[in-house]
Motif scaffolding. Structure first.
Motif, PDB file in Angstrom:
ATOM      1  N   THR A  71      13.556 -29.402 -83.401  1.00 40.35           N
ATOM      2  CA  THR A  71      13.974 -28.796 -82.129  1.00 40.35           C
ATOM      3  C   THR A  71      15.477 -28.930 -81.928  1.00 40.35           C
ATOM      4  O   THR A  71      16.134 -28.035 -81.406  1.00 40.35           O
ATOM      5  CB  THR A  71      13.221 -29.463 -80.955  1.00 40.35           C
ATOM      6  OG1 THR A  71      11.820 -29.321 -81.176  1.00 40.35           O
ATOM      7  CG2 THR A  71      13.595 -28.823 -79.619  1.00 40.35           C
ATOM      8  N   CYS A  72      16.038 -30.070 -82.362  1.00 44.72           N
ATOM      9  CA  CYS A  72      17.468 -30.319 -82.125  1.00 44.72           C
ATOM     10  C   CYS A  72      18.372 -29.658 -83.177  1.00 44.72           C
ATOM     11  O   CYS A  72      19.587 -29.567 -82.976  1.00 44.72           O
ATOM     12  CB  CYS A  72      17.746 -31.826 -82.065  1.00 44.72           C
ATOM     13  SG  CYS A  72      19.201 -32.251 -81.080  1.00 44.72           S
ATOM     14  N   CYS A 116      20.786 -30.189 -72.366  1.00 47.24           N
ATOM     15  CA  CYS A 116      19.541 -29.767 -73.025  1.00 47.24           C
ATOM     16  C   CYS A 116      18.382 -30.660 -72.595  1.00 47.24           C
ATOM     17  O   CYS A 116      18.518 -31.879 -72.496  1.00 47.24           O
ATOM     18  CB  CYS A 116      19.722 -29.818 -74.545  1.00 47.24           C
ATOM     19  SG  CYS A 116      18.242 -29.308 -75.451  1.00 47.24           S
ATOM     20  N   ARG A 117      17.223 -30.050 -72.365  1.00 51.07           N
ATOM     21  CA  ARG A 117      16.011 -30.796 -71.988  1.00 51.07           C
ATOM     22  C   ARG A 117      14.817 -30.343 -72.813  1.00 51.07           C
ATOM     23  O   ARG A 117      13.676 -30.352 -72.341  1.00 51.07           O
ATOM     24  CB  ARG A 117      15.706 -30.585 -70.493  1.00 51.07           C
ATOM     25  CG  ARG A 117      16.844 -30.937 -69.545  1.00 51.07           C
ATOM     26  CD  ARG A 117      16.449 -30.798 -68.075  1.00 51.07           C
ATOM     27  NE  ARG A 117      15.398 -31.704 -67.703  1.00 51.07           N
ATOM     28  CZ  ARG A 117      15.596 -32.977 -67.326  1.00 51.07           C
ATOM     29  NH1 ARG A 117      16.815 -33.461 -67.256  1.00 51.07           N
ATOM     30  NH2 ARG A 117      14.576 -33.752 -67.020  1.00 51.07           N
ATOM     31  N   ARG A 127      15.498 -41.115 -72.504  1.00 56.13           N
ATOM     32  CA  ARG A 127      16.930 -41.268 -72.207  1.00 56.13           C
ATOM     33  C   ARG A 127      17.131 -41.558 -70.716  1.00 56.13           C
ATOM     34  O   ARG A 127      18.008 -42.339 -70.333  1.00 56.13           O
ATOM     35  CB  ARG A 127      17.706 -40.015 -72.659  1.00 56.13           C
ATOM     36  CG  ARG A 127      17.602 -38.803 -71.732  1.00 56.13           C
ATOM     37  CD  ARG A 127      18.071 -37.504 -72.367  1.00 56.13           C
ATOM     38  NE  ARG A 127      18.273 -36.488 -71.326  1.00 56.13           N
ATOM     39  CZ  ARG A 127      18.272 -35.174 -71.528  1.00 56.13           C
ATOM     40  NH1 ARG A 127      18.107 -34.671 -72.736  1.00 56.13           N
ATOM     41  NH2 ARG A 127      18.475 -34.340 -70.522  1.00 56.13           N
ATOM     42  N   CYS A 151      19.613 -36.924 -78.536  1.00 54.24           N
ATOM     43  CA  CYS A 151      19.119 -37.819 -77.488  1.00 54.24           C
ATOM     44  C   CYS A 151      18.594 -39.101 -78.113  1.00 54.24           C
ATOM     45  O   CYS A 151      18.043 -39.084 -79.213  1.00 54.24           O
ATOM     46  CB  CYS A 151      17.990 -37.149 -76.700  1.00 54.24           C
ATOM     47  SG  CYS A 151      18.579 -35.767 -75.709  1.00 54.24           S
ATOM     48  N   LEU A 157      11.966 -37.306 -75.347  1.00 51.28           N
ATOM     49  CA  LEU A 157      13.332 -37.848 -75.394  1.00 51.28           C
ATOM     50  C   LEU A 157      14.033 -37.740 -74.046  1.00 51.28           C
ATOM     51  O   LEU A 157      14.815 -38.621 -73.681  1.00 51.28           O
ATOM     52  CB  LEU A 157      14.137 -37.149 -76.489  1.00 51.28           C
ATOM     53  CG  LEU A 157      13.580 -37.308 -77.904  1.00 51.28           C
ATOM     54  CD1 LEU A 157      14.546 -36.771 -78.936  1.00 51.28           C
ATOM     55  CD2 LEU A 157      13.225 -38.765 -78.190  1.00 51.28           C
ATOM     56  N   VAL A 158      13.751 -36.682 -73.305  1.00 51.56           N
ATOM     57  CA  VAL A 158      14.309 -36.583 -71.945  1.00 51.56           C
ATOM     58  C   VAL A 158      13.804 -37.759 -71.122  1.00 51.56           C
ATOM     59  O   VAL A 158      14.573 -38.443 -70.439  1.00 51.56           O
ATOM     60  CB  VAL A 158      13.921 -35.241 -71.286  1.00 51.56           C
ATOM     61  CG1 VAL A 158      14.293 -35.240 -69.802  1.00 51.56           C
ATOM     62  CG2 VAL A 158      14.594 -34.072 -72.017  1.00 51.56           C
TER      63      VAL A 158
HETATM   64 FE1  SF4 Z   1      17.824 -31.164 -76.630  1.00 46.27          FE
HETATM   65 FE2  SF4 Z   1      18.305 -32.322 -78.985  1.00 46.27          FE
HETATM   66 FE3  SF4 Z   1      17.953 -33.815 -76.822  1.00 46.27          FE
HETATM   67 FE4  SF4 Z   1      15.873 -32.512 -77.887  1.00 46.27          FE
HETATM   68  S1  SF4 Z   1      17.073 -34.193 -78.847  1.00 46.27           S
HETATM   69  S2  SF4 Z   1      16.411 -32.637 -75.688  1.00 46.27           S
HETATM   70  S3  SF4 Z   1      16.886 -30.606 -78.596  1.00 46.27           S
HETATM   71  S4  SF4 Z   1      19.620 -32.377 -77.183  1.00 46.27           S
END
Ligand code: SF4
Ligand code: DU
Length: 226
Positions: free
Chosen positions: A132-133, A13-14, A23, A118, A19-20
């Protein structure tokens, strides 16, 4: 199985740009010196444990040098040291430590999920990132529903996330909204009429365990109620 597919999908997931970025930045440039020679996972943390679990533990979010390094929930950080030692004392884990994939750790009757998958800067996801998550947790609840009996929420964000997922799944949730606290309990009912007990615990983070806000006895007590 559904869980394997879910874990594979969440792992790529992005959806949250901040957070992408975090991380991957930690994974490439922000490694702890002690782990400098290790590959970092640098991706969302999938759930871990028994696919047929009667108990779900809901965490907050991966640690930058913990799950974000090892790819496994609560693995490779001090929070995990605390949690897995307690899960071992309670009979859910076959060993008291969780080092990395391949260390032989197995959970029986329990699965670990998280409100956010994330690692967030300062361990603090934004409201938008939590929203979102949330659908990933919804799906974990859906897959767990047929065998689920109880959930342990580590901290108020996990508590709110569990209640939110339960509502979206059409479960009966008490009103007014049950309040989080260490040892708080709420009785939920799935759409199929199954009772699920939600138990609250202070999070196993260092700021709680180092200060004595959360003791081993307190954690053992809530685990015994699951
Ligand atoms: Fe995806 Fe959850 Fe990471 Fe956001 S926090 S990028 S929704 S896995
Ligand atoms: O490959 P697998 O059987 O799905 O297991 C993946 C991983 O999940 C394994 O390394 C341990 C963990 N696990 C567990 O903790 N408890 C179970 O009942 C099944 C799997």
């Amino acid at each position: 199985s559904g869980i394997r597919e879910l874990d594979a999908r969440v792992s790529v997931c992005r959806a949250c740009p901040r957070l992408v970025d975090w991380r991957e930045t930690v994974a490439t440039q922000g490694r702890r010196a002690a782990f400098a020679d290790q590959p970092y996972w640098g991706r969302p943390g999938p759930s871990f444990g028994d696919p047929e679990a009667a108990v779900l533990v809901v965490g907050l979010a991966p640690a930058a040098n913990g799950t974000n390094r090892t790819g496994r929930m609560f693995t490779g950080d001090r929070s995990g040291d605390w949690l897995y030692a307690a899960l071992h004392r309670a009979g859910f884990a076959n060993q008291p430590t969780s080092v990395a994939a391949g260390d032989g750790l197995e959970l029986t009757g329990l699965r670990i999920v998280a409100a956010v998958r994330c690692a967030p800067p300062a361990n603090r996801p934004t409201t938008q990132e939590r929203l979102t998550c949330a659908h990933w947790l919804d799906r974990d609840l859906e897959l767990a529903e047929p065998h689920l009996r109880s959930m342990l929420a580590l901290g108020s964000i996990a508590w709110d996330a569990a209640l939110g997922s339960a509502r979206r799944r059409g479960w009966d949730v008490p009103r007014p909204k049950p309040r989080f606290g260490h040892g708080a309990e709420a009785l939920l009912t799935t759409a199929a009429g199954r009772p699920v007990r939600l138990v609250g615990s202070y999070h196993v983070s260092q700021q709680n365990t180092f200060t004595g806000k959360l003791t081993e006895a307190m954690l053992d007590d809530v685990l015994a109620r699951l």
